[in-house]
Design an enzyme around this catalytic site. Structure first.
Site, PDB file in Angstrom:
ATOM      1  N   HIS A 227      -8.707   5.112  13.613  1.00  0.00           N
ATOM      2  CA  HIS A 227      -8.600   6.144  12.570  1.00  0.00           C
ATOM      3  C   HIS A 227      -9.426   7.372  12.933  1.00  0.00           C
ATOM      4  CE1 HIS A 227      -7.352   3.152   9.200  1.00  0.00           C
ATOM      5  NE2 HIS A 227      -6.297   3.748   9.712  1.00  0.00           N
TER       6      HIS A 227
ATOM      7  N   GLU B  29      -7.114  -6.364  -0.775  1.00  0.00           N
ATOM      8  CA  GLU B  29      -8.195  -6.212   0.199  1.00  0.00           C
ATOM      9  C   GLU B  29      -9.558  -6.420  -0.434  1.00  0.00           C
ATOM     10  OE1 GLU B  29      -7.056  -3.217   3.017  1.00  0.00           O
ATOM     11  OE2 GLU B  29      -9.123  -2.973   3.684  1.00  0.00           O
TER      12      GLU B  29
ATOM     13  N   HIS C 203      -0.077   7.048  15.418  1.00  0.00           N
ATOM     14  CA  HIS C 203      -0.993   6.041  14.891  1.00  0.00           C
ATOM     15  C   HIS C 203      -1.198   4.867  15.871  1.00  0.00           C
ATOM     16  CE1 HIS C 203      -2.995   3.514  11.967  1.00  0.00           C
ATOM     17  NE2 HIS C 203      -2.087   2.569  12.156  1.00  0.00           N
TER      18      HIS C 203
ATOM     19  N   LYS D 227       0.862  -1.186   0.000  1.00  0.00           N
ATOM     20  CA  LYS D 227       0.000   0.000   0.000  1.00  0.00           C
ATOM     21  C   LYS D 227       0.895   1.231   0.000  1.00  0.00           C
ATOM     22  CE  LYS D 227      -4.251  -1.547   2.228  1.00  0.00           C
ATOM     23  NZ  LYS D 227      -5.168  -1.338   3.368  1.00  0.00           N
TER      24      LYS D 227
ATOM     25  N   ASN E 115      -7.299  -4.568   9.943  1.00  0.00           N
ATOM     26  CA  ASN E 115      -7.860  -3.308  10.441  1.00  0.00           C
ATOM     27  C   ASN E 115      -8.422  -3.418  11.855  1.00  0.00           C
ATOM     28  OD1 ASN E 115      -7.248  -1.939   8.104  1.00  0.00           O
ATOM     29  ND2 ASN E 115      -9.207  -2.418   7.133  1.00  0.00           N
TER      30      ASN E 115
ATOM     31  N   GLU F 161       0.925  -2.269  16.886  1.00  0.00           N
ATOM     32  CA  GLU F 161       0.567  -3.097  15.721  1.00  0.00           C
ATOM     33  C   GLU F 161       0.965  -4.558  15.957  1.00  0.00           C
ATOM     34  OE1 GLU F 161      -1.201  -2.094  13.141  1.00  0.00           O
ATOM     35  OE2 GLU F 161      -0.888   0.075  12.982  1.00  0.00           O
TER      36      GLU F 161
ATOM     37  N   ARG G 119      -7.584  -9.533   4.075  1.00  0.00           N
ATOM     38  CA  ARG G 119      -6.682  -8.456   4.486  1.00  0.00           C
ATOM     39  C   ARG G 119      -7.381  -7.514   5.469  1.00  0.00           C
ATOM     40  NH1 ARG G 119      -2.084  -5.402   0.808  1.00  0.00           N
ATOM     41  NH2 ARG G 119      -1.476  -4.017   2.490  1.00  0.00           N
TER      42      ARG G 119
ATOM     43  N   HIS H  23      -8.668  -0.394  14.030  1.00  0.00           N
ATOM     44  CA  HIS H  23      -8.457   0.766  13.168  1.00  0.00           C
ATOM     45  C   HIS H  23      -9.733   1.556  12.877  1.00  0.00           C
ATOM     46  CE1 HIS H  23      -4.529  -0.953  12.810  1.00  0.00           C
ATOM     47  NE2 HIS H  23      -4.115  -0.049  11.946  1.00  0.00           N
TER      48      HIS H  23
HETATM   49  N1  LIG Z   1       1.517   1.374   3.714  1.00  0.00           N
HETATM   50  C1  LIG Z   1       0.994   0.794   4.766  1.00  0.00           C
HETATM   51  O1  LIG Z   1       0.511  -0.343   4.708  1.00  0.00           O
HETATM   52  C2  LIG Z   1       1.013   1.519   6.070  1.00  0.00           C
HETATM   53  C3  LIG Z   1       0.736   0.834   7.263  1.00  0.00           C
HETATM   54  C4  LIG Z   1       0.821   1.539   8.462  1.00  0.00           C
HETATM   55  C5  LIG Z   1       1.153   2.888   8.449  1.00  0.00           C
HETATM   56  N2  LIG Z   1       1.413   3.520   7.279  1.00  0.00           N
HETATM   57  C6  LIG Z   1       1.786   4.951   7.233  1.00  0.00           C
HETATM   58  O2  LIG Z   1       2.993   5.095   7.973  1.00  0.00           O
HETATM   59  C7  LIG Z   1       3.069   6.449   8.416  1.00  0.00           C
HETATM   60  C8  LIG Z   1       3.598   6.450   9.834  1.00  0.00           C
HETATM   61  O3  LIG Z   1       4.861   5.852   9.846  1.00  0.00           O
HETATM   62  P1  LIG Z   1       5.861   5.971  11.063  1.00  0.00           P
HETATM   63  O4  LIG Z   1       5.125   5.764  12.323  1.00  0.00           O
HETATM   64  O5  LIG Z   1       7.012   5.102  10.765  1.00  0.00           O
HETATM   65  O6  LIG Z   1       6.249   7.507  11.074  1.00  0.00           O
HETATM   66  P2  LIG Z   1       7.394   8.369  10.372  1.00  0.00           P
HETATM   67  O7  LIG Z   1       7.760   7.818   9.060  1.00  0.00           O
HETATM   68  O8  LIG Z   1       6.937   9.770  10.435  1.00  0.00           O
HETATM   69  O9  LIG Z   1       8.634   8.180  11.359  1.00  0.00           O
HETATM   70  C9  LIG Z   1       8.531   8.630  12.685  1.00  0.00           C
HETATM   71  C10 LIG Z   1       9.746   9.440  13.105  1.00  0.00           C
HETATM   72  O10 LIG Z   1      10.860   8.594  13.332  1.00  0.00           O
HETATM   73  C11 LIG Z   1      12.018   9.093  12.666  1.00  0.00           C
HETATM   74  N3  LIG Z   1      12.847   7.922  12.372  1.00  0.00           N
HETATM   75  C12 LIG Z   1      12.603   6.950  11.470  1.00  0.00           C
HETATM   76  N4  LIG Z   1      13.508   5.967  11.614  1.00  0.00           N
HETATM   77  C13 LIG Z   1      14.343   6.326  12.616  1.00  0.00           C
HETATM   78  C14 LIG Z   1      15.445   5.707  13.245  1.00  0.00           C
HETATM   79  N5  LIG Z   1      15.844   4.478  12.916  1.00  0.00           N
HETATM   80  N6  LIG Z   1      16.076   6.378  14.233  1.00  0.00           N
HETATM   81  C15 LIG Z   1      15.625   7.587  14.628  1.00  0.00           C
HETATM   82  N7  LIG Z   1      14.571   8.211  14.098  1.00  0.00           N
HETATM   83  C16 LIG Z   1      13.939   7.586  13.102  1.00  0.00           C
HETATM   84  C17 LIG Z   1      11.467   9.833  11.485  1.00  0.00           C
HETATM   85  O11 LIG Z   1      12.375  10.794  11.020  1.00  0.00           O
HETATM   86  C18 LIG Z   1      10.211  10.468  12.092  1.00  0.00           C
HETATM   87  O12 LIG Z   1      10.572  11.627  12.792  1.00  0.00           O
HETATM   88  C19 LIG Z   1       1.693   7.040   8.248  1.00  0.00           C
HETATM   89  O13 LIG Z   1       1.704   7.920   7.165  1.00  0.00           O
HETATM   90  C20 LIG Z   1       0.807   5.845   7.931  1.00  0.00           C
HETATM   91  O14 LIG Z   1      -0.284   6.174   7.110  1.00  0.00           O
HETATM   92  C21 LIG Z   1       1.349   2.861   6.101  1.00  0.00           C
HETATM   93 ZN   LIG Z   2      -2.131   0.539  11.616  1.00  0.00          ZN
END
Ligand SMILES: NC(=O)c1ccc[n+]([C@@H]2O[C@H](COP(=O)([O-])OP(=O)(O)OC[C@H]3O[C@@H](n4cnc5c(N)ncnc54)[C@H](O)[C@@H]3O)[C@@H](O)[C@H]2O)c1
Ligand SMILES: [Zn+2]
Length: 360
Positions: free
Chosen positions: A255, A239, A268, A145, A248, A187, A244, A251
């Site tokens: 959400h 999905e 999240h 996704k 959720n 998660e 799949r 969620h």
């Molecule tokens: N595609 C999918 O199936 C799916 C599933 C769940 C979430 N998401 C998406 O993921 C996003 C959230 O992702 P997230 O929680 O990883 O947030 P993010 O990508 O914003 O990362 C969170 C923070 O951690 C920092 N960071 C990342 N790796 C690091 C590391 N190793 N050391 C220090 N800092 C680090 C980043 O710079 C950021 O400040 C949302 O946009 C959500 O919609 C997508």
């Molecule tokens: Zn999630």
């Protein structure tokens, strides 16, 4: 020597391997095995670049790849169409071709954004995911996704576009802030509830070690989570088959809590923590599962330092976004409810007053 676990997502021609416990410096080897073109555009955020940018660059250059790096500012707000346009321009300036590679180095924001650019530039070029947050390692980087947010709502524009490989270096979590670790743990608890009693019990038993980021324990919970997600995605990539959708769990309400807070109050996984509890409360009230499960879940999430109740938030706002949920089908709200640890089902017939009650 650490052991590298390889898990596959089986999707015919679009199948790929997920390497868990591999070193970031081995990235060149993995790209080379796939026989892809010699140009790699690394898309990362400025913070992750600071920690791991050079390692990735050197790892690719060692195998003779021509490496271009682009840094996106940190934060969800940059998972946008505007940012994607800037990245398309970068792709054009680097003269990327069909066999070139876009590599996402970062958390879920970078994964979704870079994956979206890879899915659309030249109608799709090779995509490699190198997730560096716990959430991205167990969730966002697996399953294809990809997309960006619009001002109206999150993830409104996107696609299903599978990576060619995923490299997960658990050691990269050492620099991750504690709050981000917790949001990923939420998660993992979800995977335990929907599919794996043993994983849930393992979390209960090993929480101290997880807190200390002990490599073996992290590796175990990541491997088990990835296994579950990879299997579900292999069965229902887009999905469409009702499989799949169980991902959720937590969620539907989660959400809505995020949206009601304008995506600023909660991470999240924090919103999902509350969402999982609310869904379980509904299941208990409807006699689908016993109250022991609710208590056990509550206890684990609390020990993890995740929120278990909604803080001073406008209930009406949550309702509003709950009924605007894009995942709603035929005007009905769909909830994933637990029957017991490791077993959930989709339920569409939840009385409105009950949803209202658990949100109060
Ligand atoms: N595609 C999918 O199936 C799916 C599933 C769940 C979430 N998401 C998406 O993921 C996003 C959230 O992702 P997230 O929680 O990883 O947030 P993010 O990508 O914003 O990362 C969170 C923070 O951690 C920092 N960071 C990342 N790796 C690091 C590391 N190793 N050391 C220090 N800092 C680090 C980043 O710079 C950021 O400040 C949302 O946009 C959500 O919609 C997508
Ligand atoms: Zn999630």
């Amino acid at each position: 020597m650490r052991k590298v676990e390889v898990i596959s997502v089986n999707l015919g021609r679009r199948s790929y391997s997920i390497y868990i416990g591999e070193k970031l410096s081995q990235v060149g080897k993995i790209v080379k095995e796939l026989g892809l073109g010699k140009k790699v555009l690394v898309i990362t955020d400025s913070k992750v670049f600071h920690y791991y940018g050079e390692t990735i660059k050197k790892g690719l250059e060692k195998e003779d790849y021509r490496v271009y790096i682009v840094k996106v500012p940190v934060g969800e707000r940059h998972k946008s169409i505007n940012q994607a346009i800037k990245l398309y321009e970068k792709c054009a300036n680097c003269k990327l071709e069909r066999d070139s590679v876009i590599l996402a180095l970062g958390g879920g924001v970078i994964n979704d954004l870079a994956g979206f650019v890879a899915a659309t530039y030249l109608r799709g070029i090779n995509f490699i995911a190198v997730p560096t947050t716990l959430l991205a390692q167990v969730d966002a980087s697996i399953g294809g996704k990809v997309g960006v947010d619009l001002p109206q709502a999150k993830n409104l524009v996107g696609s299903f576009y599978q990576p060619r490989a995923v490299l997960i270096d658990t050691k990269a979590l050492k620099t991750l802030p504690l709050r981000e670790i917790k949001t990923g743990l939420s998660e993992i608890v979800k995977y335990g509830i929907i599919r794996d009693k043993n994983l849930f019990e393992y979390l209960e038993k090993n929480l101290e070690k997880i807190r200390k980021l002990e490599t073996d324990v992290l590796q175990t919970i990541i491997v088990e989570s990835v296994r579950i997600k990879a299997k579900i995605v292999s069965q229902d990539e887009r999905e469409e088959r009702g499989k799949r959708e169980i991902l959720n769990f937590g969620h539907t309400i989660g959400h809505s809590i995020e949206a009601a807070e304008g995506y600023e109050g909660y991470r999240h996984g924090e919103a999902i923590s509350i969402g999982m509890l609310k869904a379980t409360e509904i299941a208990v009230a409807m006699h689908f599962c016993g109250s022991e499960l609710l208590l056990r879940l509550q206890k684990l999430l609390k020990r993890m330092g995740l929120p278990t109740r909604i803080k001073k938030m406008d209930e009406r706002k949550i309702y509003r976004s709950l009924f605007l949920d894009k995942k709603k089908k035929g005007g009905k709200l769909r909830f994933i409810l637990p029957r017991e640890l490791g077993d959930v089902f989709i339920c569409e017939s939840i009385p409105f007053h009950l949803i209202k009650k658990v949100l109060q």
